[in-house]
Design a protein around this motif. Structure first.
Motif, short mmCIF file in Angstrom:
data_model
loop_
_atom_site.label_atom_id
_atom_site.label_comp_id
_atom_site.label_asym_id
_atom_site.label_seq_id
_atom_site.Cartn_x
_atom_site.Cartn_y
_atom_site.Cartn_z
N CYS A 1 29.13 41.18 -12.96
CA CYS A 1 30.12 40.57 -13.85
C CYS A 1 30.79 41.62 -14.74
O CYS A 1 31.81 41.35 -15.36
N ILE A 31 28.21 37.97 -18.66
CA ILE A 31 26.77 38.15 -18.78
C ILE A 31 26.49 39.57 -19.25
O ILE A 31 27.08 40.52 -18.75
N CYS A 51 33.62 32.49 -18.19
CA CYS A 51 33.24 32.58 -16.77
C CYS A 51 34.32 31.95 -15.89
O CYS A 51 34.86 30.90 -16.22
N ILE A 52 34.63 32.60 -14.76
CA ILE A 52 35.66 32.06 -13.86
C ILE A 52 35.03 31.42 -12.61
O ILE A 52 35.72 31.11 -11.66
N ASP A 53 33.72 31.27 -12.60
CA ASP A 53 32.99 30.57 -11.52
C ASP A 53 32.98 31.33 -10.19
O ASP A 53 32.72 30.72 -9.15
N GLN A 106 29.88 35.83 -8.15
CA GLN A 106 29.41 37.16 -7.72
C GLN A 106 28.00 37.45 -8.27
O GLN A 106 27.21 38.11 -7.62
FE1 SF4 Z 1 30.61 36.47 -14.22
FE2 SF4 Z 1 31.59 35.35 -11.98
FE3 SF4 Z 1 28.99 35.06 -12.63
FE4 SF4 Z 1 30.89 33.82 -14.08
S1 SF4 Z 1 30.37 33.43 -11.94
S2 SF4 Z 1 29.12 34.91 -14.87
S3 SF4 Z 1 32.56 35.34 -14.03
S4 SF4 Z 1 30.05 36.99 -12.08
#
Ligand code: SF4
Ligand code: HC1
Length: 577
Positions: free
Chosen positions: A182, A192, A216-218, A221
């Protein structure tokens, strides 16, 4: 090149390589837990310790560079004891729930326990009956559950507030890979980060908030690199299994472009194997009545988005047009750069177009989509789209569903998609790779504009961070991964103004590298999946979206033409800052 002996076997490795790389080159193995070839190693778990003739102490092989004539030993009684001691500490504070954990069987902690003969460290779990297992599945499917657990005086959050990502920090082994994914090595969003110091460091969200209240963009990753079950997609496959078993409704499924390649990895087939036919057969054997192809509406998306591009070029308004099929990117625009909203194509993503068209013809069906993406779960419940797609499963969840059905995936004969929502072209297929949406849009828009152009836009292919091409209608740009968008905005807030069209996919590689794809330790995994996707395009008889006969028929019989009133109603959407 340096000469190194691995367990007495000589290998030549490039200077600067780590001992772990030399070990892998020699075909030997050391256990790893916190190592992932995509990110800088940091030797947290210390399972990869080895001994060498260059040091009196065991060394973590993932961060120690090789030296000329280094003699490395990867296995000994002493090393086993070191590794067992470190692993026992982790296992000792890990919840004893493997039997009902969603990543049971796909967990690196379990692998390490088996590798190091530490089974005794896990007591037998008390959950033995089918009823207990079902209770657990019900618990996993609850939408919202926010709790805290006490471990060593710290509070650990179980956070089920996001429709896309679940966090159970009791299971965290503090490897830090989610922080890297992230952070600056990946998405550049830093949702995070580590809280605390030394042995008390724990990955937490910004201000330790529930995930739904963070930026968070969902993208998922973080879930793709989590070696255990601490960060996962929100599991919807038990809900789908119940629908399949109950047979209350007609069951319809659509399959995203990238999933037909990556599902192969869930069943041990070589990376880059195309499994479209087996996937269709497995879905039918699982109980789906109709198996459709998201690629059909990828072609439809191109018709709408390509027409929008031509309109905007005429009026010179809202340029560059920005692609809208990646929900991680849409989340980023809405949460981080809302001034871009007027530039987004209003075309729904292929998943949601498929949902809307399927719902029009099959009002009471239960509609499922199979996606390489965790953010697609959130997209399916966006305002104005809720109710078209009833459940979204990641490629990993689909693997679990097939395994629970005891489907012998690798042995299956090839099936065929149902028609008419299952026909597609090569242009739709390349949506799954970074640059593919833009290339597909150009193939159609330039044809519709009556301009000569190549079929393949090489400049837009590959894993480069930012790819540009000069086309007859202007300069276009592909940004590969949200981390690169963040960098572009950091360097120049007006970076996008020189283009007529911009494609952004939130995950590196595009959907083929989506957060819901199988977890992989292959450093070339994105390239292998990409090659497979382009090979499907090359083998297709039709390679331009406007040549799809079923898309032509849908316009003729139902929608009229692109951007018509009917098309706007079913195929377009609105964004919110
Ligand atoms: Fe970060 Fe993507 Fe995990 Fe959200 S889903 S915490 S943006 S890596
Ligand atoms: Fe994708 Fe798309 S290509 S977003 O990457 O536009 O997830 O595969 O299904 O909707 O078609 C994902 C993939 C996918 C949509 C299409």
């Amino acid at each position: 090149m340096l000469r190194v002996l691995i367990n007495n076997k000589p290998v030549q490795v490039a200077a600067g390589s780590t001992i772990l790389q030399a070990v892998q080159l020699a075909g030997a193995r050391v256990p790893t837990l916190c190592y992932n070839p995509r990110y800088k190693p940091h030797a947290t778990c210390r399972l990869c310790l080895v001994t060498t003739n260059k040091s009196s102490k065991p060394l973590p092989s993932c961060i120690t560079p090789v030296e000329q004539d280094m003699e490395v030993t990867t296995d000994s009684k002493e090393l086993l004891e070191y590794r067992q001691r470190d692993l026992e500490l982790l296992v000792g504070r890990h919840p004893n729930e493997c039997m009902v954990c969603q990543v049971n069987g796909n967990c690196k902690l379990q692998d390490a326990v088996r590798d190091l003969n530490l089974e005794h460290a896990f007591e037998k779990t008390e959950l033995t009956s089918d009823d207990d297992f079902k209770k657990k599945l019900d618990y996993e499917t609850q939408d919202i559950r926010l709790g805290k657990n006490i471990r060593g005086g710290e509070e650990y959050r179980q956070d089920f507030t996001s429709p896309c990502i679940s966090r159970d920090m009791r299971k965290c082994i503090e490897c830090g890979l989610c922080v890297q994914a992230c952070g600056s090595e990946g998405q550049n969003l830093n949702v995070i980060g580590f809280k605390g110091r030394g042995g008390r460091m724990l990955p937490v969200t910004v201000f330790d908030k529930p995930l739904k209240d963070t930026p968070c963009i969902d993208c998922g990753q973080c879930t793709n690199v989590c070696p255990v079950g601490a960060l996962t997609e929100h599991f919807d496959w038990p809900k789908v299994l119940k629908e399949l078993d109950s047979k209350r409704k007609q069951l319809i499924v659509q399959v995203a472009p990238a999933t037909r390649v990556a599902i192969s990895e869930e069943f041990g087939l070589p990376s880059g194997t195309v499994s479209t036919g087996k996937l269709i057969t497995a879905l039918r054997q699982s109980g789906f009545d109709l198996v459709f192809d998201t690629n059909f509406t990828a072609d439809l998306t191109i018709m709408e988005e390509g027409s929008e591009l031509l309109e905007r070029l005429k009026t010179k308004e809202n340029l560059p047009i920005m692609t809208s099929c990646c929900p991680g990117w849409i989340n980023y625009v809405e949460k981080h750069q809302p001034q871009l909203i007027p530039l987004l194509s209003t075309a729904k993503s292929p998943q949601q177009m498929h949902g809307a068209i399927t719902r029009k013809f099959y009002k009471d069906a239960f509609i499922v989509s199979i996606m390489p993406c965790t953010a697609k779960k959130g997209e399916s419940i966006r305002p104005g789209m809720t109710g078209d797609v009833d459940a979204v499963l990641t490629t990993r969840e689909l693997g679990q569903l097939f395994k629970s059905r005891k489907i012998a995936f690798t042995q299956l004969p090839d099936g065929k998609f149902d028609s008419p929502l299952g026909e597609s072209t090569g242009a739709a297929m390349i949506f799954g790779a970074t640059g593919g949406v833009l290339e597909a849009a150009l193939r159609t828009a330039l044809d519709l504009a009556g301009v000569e152009h190549p079929l393949v836009f090489e400049d837009l292919r590959g894993l480069g961070a930012i790819k540009e091409s000069d086309t007859p209608v202007g300069k276009v740009c592909v940004v590969n991964g949200i981390g690169n968008v963040v960098k572009l905005f950091h360097d120049d807030p007006n970076w996008y103004k020189k283009y007529v069209m911009v494609e952004v996919m939130a995950c590196k590689g595009g959907c083929l590298g989506g957060g819901g794809e199988p977890k992989s330790m292959d450093p070339d995994i994105l390239l292998k999946r990409m090659k497979a996707i382009y090979s499907i395009d090359e083998r297709s008889t039709l390679r331009k979206s406007h040549e799809n006969p079923d898309v032509i028929a849908l316009y003729k019989n139902t929608l009229g033409k692109p951007l018509s009133h009917e098309s706007e109603y079913y195929l377009h959407t609105t964004y919110y800052p």
